[in-house]
Design an enzyme around this catalytic site. Structure first.
Site, PDB file in Angstrom:
ATOM      1  N   SER A 169       0.833  -1.205   0.000  1.00  0.00           N
ATOM      2  CA  SER A 169       0.000   0.000   0.000  1.00  0.00           C
ATOM      3  C   SER A 169       0.869   1.257   0.000  1.00  0.00           C
ATOM      4  O   SER A 169       1.650   1.454  -0.923  1.00  0.00           O
ATOM      5  CB  SER A 169      -0.959  -0.054   1.198  1.00  0.00           C
ATOM      6  OG  SER A 169      -1.962   0.926   1.093  1.00  0.00           O
ATOM      7  N   ASP A 215      -9.286  -4.237  -5.959  1.00  0.00           N
ATOM      8  CA  ASP A 215      -8.802  -3.311  -4.923  1.00  0.00           C
ATOM      9  C   ASP A 215      -9.561  -1.985  -5.023  1.00  0.00           C
ATOM     10  O   ASP A 215      -9.516  -1.318  -6.061  1.00  0.00           O
ATOM     11  CB  ASP A 215      -7.305  -3.085  -5.124  1.00  0.00           C
ATOM     12  CG  ASP A 215      -6.645  -2.299  -3.995  1.00  0.00           C
ATOM     13  OD1 ASP A 215      -7.366  -1.636  -3.217  1.00  0.00           O
ATOM     14  OD2 ASP A 215      -5.409  -2.347  -3.906  1.00  0.00           O
ATOM     15  N   HIS A 247      -7.320  -5.267  -1.830  1.00  0.00           N
ATOM     16  CA  HIS A 247      -6.123  -4.554  -1.393  1.00  0.00           C
ATOM     17  C   HIS A 247      -5.220  -5.392  -0.497  1.00  0.00           C
ATOM     18  O   HIS A 247      -4.008  -5.178  -0.466  1.00  0.00           O
ATOM     19  CB  HIS A 247      -6.556  -3.284  -0.658  1.00  0.00           C
ATOM     20  CG  HIS A 247      -5.454  -2.327  -0.359  1.00  0.00           C
ATOM     21  ND1 HIS A 247      -4.703  -1.724  -1.349  1.00  0.00           N
ATOM     22  CD2 HIS A 247      -4.963  -1.863   0.827  1.00  0.00           C
ATOM     23  CE1 HIS A 247      -3.808  -0.916  -0.794  1.00  0.00           C
ATOM     24  NE2 HIS A 247      -3.941  -0.993   0.519  1.00  0.00           N
TER      25      HIS A 247
END
Length: 298
Positions: A169, A215, A247
């Protein structure tokens, strides 16, 4: 100009198998063969890989861990170092891994033993703050690598010329920031990366981006895919998109992700061409992979 443990300049010349072949041929004409023929690539670690070995939960190396306490002076939030216990084959390449926004190192901890057992020193870190944005996370990944190679208890096990970064991320965005800042690194794997910067055309480090098809936190259409597209076409690069996954697909053990991450790190940190066959030709979409793009190792 970037620096690493006193070295100034760009990444060192990568090992070129063709150069060795030419050397052997020249020596043969002169009636002698270099002693190095016993091991053409001195950075290879472990036995010849197989499909099952790159997919296995553990590799051939026994591992151990050591903990690095949080200390604001060191530039990152502490972490855990996973390392092979056997040094009979020489030193190892190393990687630092950052978690994402509001995450701790536990989010990316599974990479530690998995990658270390394949022949890497792996540093899964905590960040200074869980709300840190990507660029500070990139700086912390570089600080973690500096700690690994200069001050850690396992520094003598590491080849400081063979280093890489991973991150999830905002940590994935941080891994892009890190290789943009320090081009002498050897490999990067942004995992479901998030960053406001869409242009990574100056990156000169082999990069594999892994994203999740569904995601919604860092949608691949506005993060992973444009990041990949912006990387130079001359670069060794790949884009792996996990079918129907979101994600956090990269935050728990996954055979497909492990296979490609191990192969990428082996190919570009260890210059180990034995792993090219797991990267090229590119895999076709299947029940796990919705899309795969690459330049294949040049």
């Amino acid at each position: 100009m970037s620096t690493l443990n006193g070295r100034i300049g760009r990444k060192p010349r990568r090992y070129l198998p063709g150069a060795f072949t030419a050397l052997v041929a020249a020596a043969a004409l002169l009636g002698s063969t270099p002693a190095a023929t016993a091991q053409e690539n001195p950075f290879e670690r472990g036995p010849d890989p197989t499909e099952s070995s790159v997919e296995a939960p553990r590799g051939p190396f026994a591992t151990a861990t050591t903990t690095v306490a949080r200390d604001s002076a060191q530039g990152f939030g502490g972490g855990t170092i996973h390392y092979p216990t056997d040094t009979s084959e020489g030193t190892f390449g190393a990687v630092a891994i950052s978690p994402g926004f509001i995450e701790s190192q536990s989010a990316i901890s599974w990479y530690g033993e998995r990658l270390a057992s394949q022949g890497f020193v792996v540093f899964t870190i905590d960040t200074n703050g869980i709300f840190d944005f990507p660029d500070p996370r990139g700086d912390q990944l570089l600080a973690a690598l500096d700690h690994l190679t200069a001050r850690s208890p396992v520094a003598d096990r590491i080849d400081a010329d063979r280093l890489g970064v991973l991150g999830h991320s905002m940590g994935g965005g941080g891994s892009l920031s890190a290789v943009d800042e320090r081009p002498e690194l050897q490999a990067a794997i942004p995992l479901a990366p998030w960053h406001l910067n869409q242009n990574w055309s100056d990156v000169d480090v082999p990069t594999m981006i892994i994203g999740g098809e569904t995601d919604f936190i860092a949608p691949v259409g506005s993060h992973a895919e444009p990041f990949y597209d912006s990387l130079p076409s001359s670069l060794d690069k790949a884009y792996l998109e996990m079918k129907g996954k979101g994600h956090f697909v990269t935050n728990s053990p996954n055979t497909v992700i492990a296979k490609f991450a191990i192969s990428w790190l082996k190919r570009f940190i260890d210059n180990d061409t034995r792993y090219e066959r797991f990267l090229c030709p590119a895999p076709s979409p299947d029940s796990d992979i919705s899309e795969y793009r690459d330049t294949c190792p040049h």
